[in-house]
Design a protein around this motif. Structure first.
Motif, PDB file in Angstrom:
ATOM      1  N   ILE A  29      87.296  76.951  38.733  1.00 42.24           N
ATOM      2  CA  ILE A  29      87.116  75.486  38.758  1.00 42.24           C
ATOM      3  C   ILE A  29      85.641  75.132  38.604  1.00 42.24           C
ATOM      4  N   GLY A  30      84.772  75.873  39.285  1.00 42.33           N
ATOM      5  CA  GLY A  30      83.341  75.626  39.170  1.00 42.33           C
ATOM      6  C   GLY A  30      82.821  75.878  37.771  1.00 42.33           C
ATOM      7  N   ALA A  31      83.325  76.950  37.132  1.00 42.07           N
ATOM      8  CA  ALA A  31      82.912  77.252  35.762  1.00 42.07           C
ATOM      9  C   ALA A  31      83.367  76.161  34.803  1.00 42.07           C
ATOM     10  N   ALA A  32      84.587  75.677  34.997  1.00 39.66           N
ATOM     11  CA  ALA A  32      85.101  74.602  34.132  1.00 39.66           C
ATOM     12  C   ALA A  32      84.242  73.355  34.250  1.00 39.66           C
ATOM     13  N   SER A  33      83.803  73.044  35.465  1.00 38.13           N
ATOM     14  CA  SER A  33      82.944  71.881  35.678  1.00 38.13           C
ATOM     15  C   SER A  33      81.611  72.055  34.958  1.00 38.13           C
ATOM     16  N   ARG A  34      81.071  73.262  34.984  1.00 37.77           N
ATOM     17  CA  ARG A  34      79.773  73.503  34.348  1.00 37.77           C
ATOM     18  C   ARG A  34      79.816  73.352  32.835  1.00 37.77           C
ATOM     19  N   ILE A  35      80.907  73.791  32.220  1.00 34.99           N
ATOM     20  CA  ILE A  35      80.961  73.771  30.757  1.00 34.99           C
ATOM     21  C   ILE A  35      81.695  72.543  30.220  1.00 34.99           C
ATOM     22  N   GLY A  36      82.203  71.711  31.121  1.00 36.42           N
ATOM     23  CA  GLY A  36      82.920  70.525  30.678  1.00 36.42           C
ATOM     24  C   GLY A  36      84.268  70.841  30.077  1.00 36.42           C
ATOM     25  N   GLY A  37      84.928  71.890  30.585  1.00 36.08           N
ATOM     26  CA  GLY A  37      86.238  72.283  30.092  1.00 36.08           C
ATOM     27  C   GLY A  37      87.275  72.254  31.191  1.00 36.08           C
ATOM     28  N   SER A  38      88.395  72.930  30.949  1.00 33.79           N
ATOM     29  CA  SER A  38      89.483  72.974  31.930  1.00 33.79           C
ATOM     30  C   SER A  38      89.565  74.367  32.546  1.00 33.79           C
ATOM     31  N   PRO A  39      90.110  74.490  33.760  1.00 34.24           N
ATOM     32  CA  PRO A  39      90.291  75.815  34.368  1.00 34.24           C
ATOM     33  C   PRO A  39      91.134  76.751  33.498  1.00 34.24           C
ATOM     34  N   SER A  40      92.176  76.202  32.858  1.00 30.58           N
ATOM     35  CA  SER A  40      93.016  77.054  32.003  1.00 30.58           C
ATOM     36  C   SER A  40      92.225  77.555  30.803  1.00 30.58           C
ATOM     37  N   GLY A  41      91.337  76.704  30.275  1.00 29.51           N
ATOM     38  CA  GLY A  41      90.498  77.134  29.152  1.00 29.51           C
ATOM     39  C   GLY A  41      89.552  78.240  29.554  1.00 29.51           C
ATOM     40  N   VAL A  42      88.971  78.143  30.761  1.00 31.10           N
ATOM     41  CA  VAL A  42      88.098  79.210  31.262  1.00 31.10           C
ATOM     42  C   VAL A  42      88.874  80.510  31.356  1.00 31.10           C
ATOM     43  N   SER A  43      90.071  80.454  31.943  1.00 33.57           N
ATOM     44  CA  SER A  43      90.884  81.664  32.100  1.00 33.57           C
ATOM     45  C   SER A  43      91.214  82.290  30.756  1.00 33.57           C
ATOM     46  N   GLN A  44      91.535  81.455  29.756  1.00 38.53           N
ATOM     47  CA  GLN A  44      91.866  81.969  28.429  1.00 38.53           C
ATOM     48  C   GLN A  44      90.669  82.666  27.786  1.00 38.53           C
ATOM     49  N   HIS A  45      89.485  82.073  27.918  1.00 39.94           N
ATOM     50  CA  HIS A  45      88.285  82.696  27.350  1.00 39.94           C
ATOM     51  C   HIS A  45      87.983  84.033  28.027  1.00 39.94           C
ATOM     52  N   ILE A  46      88.124  84.093  29.343  1.00 44.33           N
ATOM     53  CA  ILE A  46      87.845  85.339  30.055  1.00 44.33           C
ATOM     54  C   ILE A  46      88.861  86.406  29.686  1.00 44.33           C
ATOM     55  N   THR A  47      90.132  86.022  29.544  1.00 46.25           N
ATOM     56  CA  THR A  47      91.162  86.974  29.132  1.00 46.25           C
ATOM     57  C   THR A  47      90.856  87.532  27.744  1.00 46.25           C
ATOM     58  N   ALA A  48      90.447  86.652  26.815  1.00 49.82           N
ATOM     59  CA  ALA A  48      90.106  87.102  25.460  1.00 49.82           C
ATOM     60  C   ALA A  48      88.885  88.019  25.485  1.00 49.82           C
ATOM     61  N   LEU A  49      87.926  87.696  26.336  1.00 53.65           N
ATOM     62  CA  LEU A  49      86.713  88.512  26.451  1.00 53.65           C
ATOM     63  C   LEU A  49      87.049  89.898  26.996  1.00 53.65           C
ATOM     64  N   GLU A  50      87.915  89.945  27.990  1.00 55.72           N
ATOM     65  CA  GLU A  50      88.317  91.230  28.561  1.00 55.72           C
ATOM     66  C   GLU A  50      89.102  92.063  27.540  1.00 55.72           C
ATOM     67  N   ALA A  51      89.880  91.383  26.708  1.00 52.24           N
ATOM     68  CA  ALA A  51      90.601  92.106  25.649  1.00 52.24           C
ATOM     69  C   ALA A  51      89.618  92.674  24.626  1.00 52.24           C
ATOM     70  N   ALA A  52      88.538  91.928  24.365  1.00 54.18           N
ATOM     71  CA  ALA A  52      87.552  92.371  23.382  1.00 54.18           C
ATOM     72  C   ALA A  52      86.771  93.594  23.866  1.00 54.18           C
ATOM     73  N   VAL A  53      86.436  93.627  25.164  1.00 52.73           N
ATOM     74  CA  VAL A  53      85.645  94.759  25.675  1.00 52.73           C
ATOM     75  C   VAL A  53      86.527  95.884  26.201  1.00 52.73           C
ATOM     76  N   GLY A  54      87.810  95.586  26.381  1.00 51.88           N
ATOM     77  CA  GLY A  54      88.721  96.628  26.834  1.00 51.88           C
ATOM     78  C   GLY A  54      88.606  96.968  28.299  1.00 51.88           C
ATOM     79  N   ALA A  55      88.156  96.022  29.104  1.00 52.16           N
ATOM     80  CA  ALA A  55      88.007  96.270  30.543  1.00 52.16           C
ATOM     81  C   ALA A  55      87.991  94.941  31.286  1.00 52.16           C
TER      82      ALA A  55
END
Length: 325
Positions: A29-55
């Motif tokens: 929630i705090g990250a979403a507030s900082r970037i002006g996005g939604s909590p679900s959007g933050v979660s999606q970006h982090i999931t994609a990032l973890e898929a990209a690095v494989g960890a």
């Protein structure tokens, strides 16, 4: 066919910005507030990032969330990459500034007489061919001009509703202070405030609204007889009625003519602090906002702080210059 199908996830700049926001905020929630996005959007970006690095990058079971070993490695590189990108954008913006035909300023009226000449002079020195237009008004009017793109840089005691698209550079902070007719307050201060005439700022103004909330919070309910908009009028009425008001050091210095007949005192209850910031749109104007913010801090430190300390020695140091962390 082998090698075809769903494309592999990749690192993206947006994903890295979300990663850094989550690392610094400690919550989705705090990250979403900082970037002006939604909590679900933050979660999606982090999931994609973890898929990209494989960890996995974060341990989400802890509160606040913490970095895993892989996240700690990425943290170092993410900060470095984003810093390099920011520097490149600033360099490119500097090139555009050289041919900028006009720059619009909007400055809180409390600081107009002291800051505007300094900022305009600094801009002319840096961009001699640029026409500079300066507006002075209330903090809400400064923010409205920024949002409407009628101002490129604003100096205000309010922030935009969503700060994600703006750079906010702190200049100073100041407390709210009690101002009363000379000799009006005797005995218990709070009891005197209940008895003496109260001169209030109009609640159509941001400062009036803030002071009203402060009085409600401390359960002080003085009789309200009139409300004025201009600080000079408020303080002149305090002198006329031998009453009191609440204002700030910057506002007080706008009415030096009546100051000999006034007393400036700390509030007799837990008060409030007002912060003034220089605000510009994100990734525009290069390093210019930083340079102007530093010019403002130097002016406040060299002129406004000693001026107020001379007016109210008992409150010396009340105006504090804030450097960007």
């Amino acid at each position: 066919m082998a090698g075809e199908g769903k494309p592999a996830a990749e690192l993206t700049l947006r994903g890295l910005r979300v990663f850094v926001a989550l690392e610094e905020a400690g919550s989705v929630i705090g990250a979403a507030s900082r970037i002006g996005g939604s909590p679900s959007g933050v979660s999606q970006h982090i999931t994609a990032l973890e898929a990209a690095v494989g960890a996995r990058l974060f341990d989400r079971k802890t509160k606040p969330v913490t970095l895993t070993p892989a996240g700690q490695v990425l943290r170092k590189h993410a900060h470095r990459l984003l810093a390099a990108l920011s520097e490149a954008q600033a360099d490119l913006a500097e090139i555009s500034l050289a041919s900028l035909p006009q720059l619009n300023l909007a400055i809180i009226d409390d600081l107009d007489a002291s800051l505007t000449p300094v900022l305009v002079s600094a801009l002319q020195a840096r961009m001699s061919r640029c026409f500079v237009h300066a507006f002075s008004g209330r903090s809400d009017q400064v923010i409205a001009r920024l949002l409407a793109r009628e101002a490129d840089i604003g100096v205000s005691a309010l922030l935009p509703p969503d700060t994600s698209g703006f750079r906010v550079l702190p200049i100073l902070q100041e407390p709210f202070v009690l101002v009363a007719g000379k000799g009006a307050i005797t005995g218990d201060c709070r009891t005197a405030l209940e008895r003496l005439p109260y001169v209030q700022y109009s609640e159509s103004l941001p400062i009036g609204q803030r002071i009203s909330r402060l009085l409600a919070r401390v359960r002080l309910h003085p009789e309200r007889r009139f409300a004025l908009e201009a600080t000079r009028s408020v303080l002149a009425m305090v002198v006329q009625t031998h009453g009191w008001t609440i204002t700030t050091p910057l506002n007080l210095m706008d009415a030096e003519r009546v100051l000999p007949r006034l007393e400036v005192l700390p509030l007799p209850f837990a008060g409030d602090v007002r912060r003034v910031n220089l605000i510009s749109r994100m990734e525009e104007l290069g390093r210019l906002p930083d340079a102007l913010a530093q010019d403002c801090r130097m002016l406040v430190r060299s002129h406004l702080v000693p001026r107020f300390d001379n007016i109210a020695p008992a409150l010396a140091g009340a105006i504090q210059v804030i450097s960007e962390s």
